[in-house]
Design an enzyme around this catalytic site. Structure first.
Site, PDB file in Angstrom:
ATOM      1  N   HIS A   1       0.732  -1.835   0.853  1.00  0.00           N
ATOM      2  CA  HIS A   1       0.280  -0.064   0.032  1.00  0.00           C
ATOM      3  C   HIS A   1       0.706   1.270   0.331  1.00  0.00           C
ATOM      4  O   HIS A   1       2.005   1.604   0.836  1.00  0.00           O
ATOM      5  CB  HIS A   1      -1.095  -0.399   1.466  1.00  0.00           C
ATOM      6  CG  HIS A   1      -2.226   1.271   1.623  1.00  0.00           C
ATOM      7  ND1 HIS A   1      -1.855   1.890   2.461  1.00  0.00           N
ATOM      8  CD2 HIS A   1      -2.577   1.547   0.703  1.00  0.00           C
ATOM      9  CE1 HIS A   1      -2.511   2.912   2.260  1.00  0.00           C
ATOM     10  NE2 HIS A   1      -3.275   2.433   1.016  1.00  0.00           N
TER      11      HIS A   1
ATOM     12  N   GLU B   1      -0.093  -0.538  -5.114  1.00  0.00           N
ATOM     13  CA  GLU B   1      -1.134   0.561  -4.860  1.00  0.00           C
ATOM     14  C   GLU B   1      -0.300   1.435  -4.972  1.00  0.00           C
ATOM     15  O   GLU B   1       0.370   1.301  -3.560  1.00  0.00           O
ATOM     16  CB  GLU B   1      -2.017  -0.064  -3.969  1.00  0.00           C
ATOM     17  CG  GLU B   1      -3.431   1.267  -4.008  1.00  0.00           C
ATOM     18  CD  GLU B   1      -3.514   2.011  -2.705  1.00  0.00           C
ATOM     19  OE1 GLU B   1      -4.189   3.063  -2.691  1.00  0.00           O
ATOM     20  OE2 GLU B   1      -2.101   2.695  -2.877  1.00  0.00           O
TER      21      GLU B   1
ATOM     22  N   ASP C   1      -1.445   5.903  -5.118  1.00  0.00           N
ATOM     23  CA  ASP C   1      -2.126   6.719  -5.630  1.00  0.00           C
ATOM     24  C   ASP C   1      -1.947   8.215  -7.056  1.00  0.00           C
ATOM     25  O   ASP C   1      -0.128   7.790  -6.894  1.00  0.00           O
ATOM     26  CB  ASP C   1      -2.242   7.686  -4.364  1.00  0.00           C
ATOM     27  CG  ASP C   1      -2.818   6.826  -3.628  1.00  0.00           C
ATOM     28  OD1 ASP C   1      -3.827   6.305  -3.326  1.00  0.00           O
ATOM     29  OD2 ASP C   1      -1.995   7.010  -2.172  1.00  0.00           O
TER      30      ASP C   1
ATOM     31  N   HIS D   1      -0.766  10.715  -2.276  1.00  0.00           N
ATOM     32  CA  HIS D   1      -1.963  10.157  -1.801  1.00  0.00           C
ATOM     33  C   HIS D   1      -3.170  11.795  -1.795  1.00  0.00           C
ATOM     34  O   HIS D   1      -3.725  12.116  -2.153  1.00  0.00           O
ATOM     35  CB  HIS D   1      -1.754   9.621  -0.477  1.00  0.00           C
ATOM     36  CG  HIS D   1      -3.293   9.808  -0.223  1.00  0.00           C
ATOM     37  ND1 HIS D   1      -3.955  10.518   0.682  1.00  0.00           N
ATOM     38  CD2 HIS D   1      -3.294   8.075  -0.202  1.00  0.00           C
ATOM     39  CE1 HIS D   1      -4.798   9.623   1.268  1.00  0.00           C
ATOM     40  NE2 HIS D   1      -4.856   8.474   0.981  1.00  0.00           N
TER      41      HIS D   1
ATOM     42  N   GLU E   1      -4.887   4.317  -7.646  1.00  0.00           N
ATOM     43  CA  GLU E   1      -5.794   4.426  -7.333  1.00  0.00           C
ATOM     44  C   GLU E   1      -5.599   6.140  -7.841  1.00  0.00           C
ATOM     45  O   GLU E   1      -5.197   6.708  -7.701  1.00  0.00           O
ATOM     46  CB  GLU E   1      -5.945   4.921  -5.993  1.00  0.00           C
ATOM     47  CG  GLU E   1      -7.170   5.015  -5.700  1.00  0.00           C
ATOM     48  CD  GLU E   1      -7.025   5.204  -4.234  1.00  0.00           C
ATOM     49  OE1 GLU E   1      -6.284   4.788  -3.188  1.00  0.00           O
ATOM     50  OE2 GLU E   1      -7.910   6.092  -3.784  1.00  0.00           O
TER      51      GLU E   1
END
Ligand code: G3P
Ligand code: MG
Length: 239
Positions: free
Chosen positions: A7, A34, A36, A49, A107
């Site tokens: 993450h 993962e 952002d 993020h 994401e």
């Protein structure tokens, strides 16, 4: 056996969403990461993020108001002040992941600022860097995931949410998504969630699963991908 996704990279050990954190995830043999996606004023996709840089850098203000040159002058230094690193472009991260053989859950952070055209831009960059087949897209903006499908019906999409929904598998199916990305406590609370989703061909990819007992519970529940700040912990459990 679930796949383990680091993450924001191995963000339990290195500054989140930096090349350092993604390289560490590869060193730990995570299946994927993962990350952002935000966008600069001069339209460059960067991996970060928050909408603003304040929380993890020494700077102040919105990424969307800065040029790439301005973003590149910042360092991600919290909460690991001894490991400062740049904010990477999405292209830099895709290149690293391609070289290290990692999959990617991108994401799209387009539920606060809309970032029109971010879907096309991300798909194009994945194609340019040879990452298309390794990609899974997600967002809290579910219209954006429909847009991804419209642009590339073969692209895999996941719907992010932080609530305990009623029959979310039916929603995912009707929205044309491939996966549900619940905050992990939903999987603890909804009986047979994974089985019900799988019956409809929907994956369950919970986040952010860090405590050993929660990692164990997500593995035992039969989740497809587990998103964690500590990929080494999850991989040790899987042997
Ligand atoms: O994609 C899983 C998780 O990252 C979603 O929430 O706020 O950590 O990006 P957030
Ligand atoms: Mg995220």
């Amino acid at each position: 056996m679930p796949m383990i996704y680091a993450h924001r990279g191995a963000s339990g050990y290195a500054p989140e969403n930096t090349l350092r954190a993604f390289a560490l995830a590869a060193d730990m043999h995570a299946d994927g990461v993962e990350l952002d996606v935000q966008r600069t004023r001069d339209n460059v996709l960067v991996v970060f993020h928050d909408e603003t840089v304040d929380r993890v850098t020494g700077g102040h203000g919105f990424i969307a108001d800065m040029t790439l040159a301005e973003v590149k002058r910042l360092r991600v230094c919290k909460p690991f002040p001894d490991q400062p690193d740049e904010i990477p472009t999405l292209e830099e991260v895709f290149s690293l992941l391609k070289a290290r053989g990692l999959k990617c859950n991108a994401e799209l952070k387009n539920s606060v600022l809309p970032y029109p055209g971010m879907e096309e831009q991300t798909l194009d960059l994945a194609a340019k860097t040879g990452m298309t087949g390794a990609m899974l897209y997600s967002s809290f903006n579910h219209y954006s995931m429909a847009r991804i499908k419209q642009l590339d019906p073969t692209a895999k999409t996941g719907l992010l949410y932080g609530a305990t929904l009623v029959r979310p598998w039916d929603y995912a199916k009707s929205a044309g998504a491939d996966a549900l990305h619940p905050e992990f406590t939903e999987v603890l609370q909804v009986a047979d969630e994974v089985q019900r989703a799988h019956a409809l061909g929907i994956e369950i990819n919970p986040w952010t699963v860090n405590a050993p007992e929660h990692l164990r519970a997500m593995i035992d529940a039969g989740c497809d991908r587990i998103i964690t700040n500590y990929p080494d912990r999850a991989l040790a459990m899987l042997g």
